[in-house]
Design a protein around this motif. Structure first.
Motif, mmCIF file in Angstrom:
data_model
loop_
_atom_site.group_PDB
_atom_site.id
_atom_site.type_symbol
_atom_site.label_atom_id
_atom_site.label_comp_id
_atom_site.label_asym_id
_atom_site.label_seq_id
_atom_site.Cartn_x
_atom_site.Cartn_y
_atom_site.Cartn_z
ATOM 1 N N GLN A 77 0.757 -1.079 -0.203
ATOM 2 C CA GLN A 77 0.403 -0.209 0.256
ATOM 3 C C GLN A 77 0.454 1.029 0.218
ATOM 4 N N ARG A 82 -3.259 6.503 -2.728
ATOM 5 C CA ARG A 82 -4.814 6.543 -3.526
ATOM 6 C C ARG A 82 -5.880 6.545 -2.546
ATOM 7 N N GLU A 83 -6.807 7.519 -3.110
ATOM 8 C CA GLU A 83 -7.708 7.492 -2.246
ATOM 9 C C GLU A 83 -8.328 5.904 -2.020
ATOM 10 N N ASP A 84 -7.968 5.710 -3.130
ATOM 11 C CA ASP A 84 -9.225 3.712 -3.393
ATOM 12 C C ASP A 84 -8.537 2.661 -3.069
ATOM 13 N N THR A 85 -7.347 2.956 -1.726
ATOM 14 C CA THR A 85 -7.361 1.910 -0.807
ATOM 15 C C THR A 85 -7.158 2.605 0.437
ATOM 16 N N ARG A 86 -7.427 1.736 1.121
ATOM 17 C CA ARG A 86 -7.286 1.741 2.912
ATOM 18 C C ARG A 86 -6.915 3.346 3.544
ATOM 19 N N GLY A 89 -6.037 6.444 1.314
ATOM 20 C CA GLY A 89 -7.519 6.961 1.776
ATOM 21 C C GLY A 89 -7.452 7.694 3.269
#
Length: 334
Positions: A77, A82-86, A89
């Motif tokens: 990660q 990226r905002e679409d990963t826990r 985000g």
């Protein structure tokens, strides 16, 4: 003025970074060190729920035990933001909201008065010493020997566990090793130092299967480490008051208001209440000096009776200790 760097240094004086494991990630992990701090939220983890609560309450700084990011856990990660990963985000939200995060992990495990000392104290252990050379874990004795079933009941009540797992090693409980969080690797040290019982968490199936002559208790990761949050609060109060006294002299007076969301005060809360009583002084109406206001909320406690809890579920991560600290500067103070 108190800055993020001030709080970081206060934590490092207590839990020096050199105590951390070489793979660990401790200190100021998110945000600006020069940012002024008005509100602090203390939690075991920097989760999305904790970040949302910080944003809703106007918190400037989160102080947590577990690192918000660590290459040992988040190698994949951490390759992107990226905002679409826990993780991505969560970090994006913290940066957007200008919320800093200080994380003190294995250095706080090893520190005097840290996670493991708090755990040992909560369970009533006396004459404690480190479990190993890394100072992770503690060994101590109970004031009197007791049956395992009685000690299991004590552990659940004192740590507010939703449940626990255990193996009966066939011995009464007196000399106890503790390891906050995942410390199953230290089972051999507990046995070698003559312990009859080991309280920790995240134990594997084979730990229970293979261990002989030692009572093994898995009380959950959250309950065995969350005990340190109260101590973080207490030390933060003490450091803040010392700072104000140094700046303003002996005439500085404080008012500390504790607003409990629950009328019930259980034994685990009493150390914080006692610490607040020591810090509190005369009312703000009698003072022309800076005033400290604090609101502390505590997780709901559940009374557990009998032995049904032994096969209970794992602990929940949403019962965070929250500290809402607001420093109100009196306009009459130069």
């Amino acid at each position: 003025m108190v800055t993020v760097n001030d709080v970081t240094q206060m934590m490092f004086r207590w839990a020096p970074p050199e105590l951390a494991m070489d793979w660990d990630n401790v200190g100021l992990l998110v945000g600006r060190g020069d940012r002024e701090v008005h509100r602090v939220l203390v939690a075991l983890d920097v989760s999305s729920d904790v970040a949302a609560e910080a944003a809703e309450t106007g918190t400037d700084l989160i102080v947590s035990h577990h690192p918000v990011m660590n290459i040992r856990w988040h190698a994949q990660q951490m390759q992107t933001l990226r905002e679409d990963t826990r993780l991505g985000g969560l970090l994006t939200e913290l940066v957007k909201r200008d919320i800093s995060a200080i994380c003190m992990h294995t250095n706080l495990d090893a520190a005097e008065g840290g996670v493991n000392d708090c755990l040992a104290c909560t369970l009533g252990l006396q004459d404690t010493k480190p479990l190993n050379e890394e100072k992770i874990g503690r060994i101590g004795t109970l004031s009197c020997e007791k049956p395992l079933e009685q000690f299991l009941s004590d552990v659940v009540k004192l740590l507010s566990c939703n449940g626990l797992r255990y193996r009966d090693g066939g011995r009464p409980v007196h000399r106890v090793a503790v390891g906050g969080g995942a410390c199953g690797e230290y089972i051999p040290q507990a046995i070698a130092q003559g312990c009859d019982t080991f309280v920790t968490s995240d134990l594997r199936y084979n730990d229970f299967l293979d261990t002989q002559g030692l009572n093994l208790i898995d009380a959950g990761h959250f309950p065995t480490e969350d005990v340190v949050c109260q101590e973080i609060v207490r030390r933060y109060y003490a450091a803040l008051c010392d700072r104000k006294q140094n700046q303003n002299g002996d005439e500085t007076v404080y008012k500390l208001e504790l607003l409990m969301q629950q009328a019930h005060v259980d034994p685990s809360i009493r150390p914080v209440v006692a610490a607040a009583a020591q810090v509190a002084a005369v009312s703000a109406e009698e003072s022309k000096t800076p005033v400290i206001f604090a609101a502390i909320s505590y997780p709901e406690t559940v009374e557990l009776t009998g032995m049904d809890y032994v096969t209970g579920t794992s602990d929940a991560l949403d019962t965070n200790l929250i500290m809402d600290m607001m420093l109100a500067q009196n306009p009459d103070v130069s």
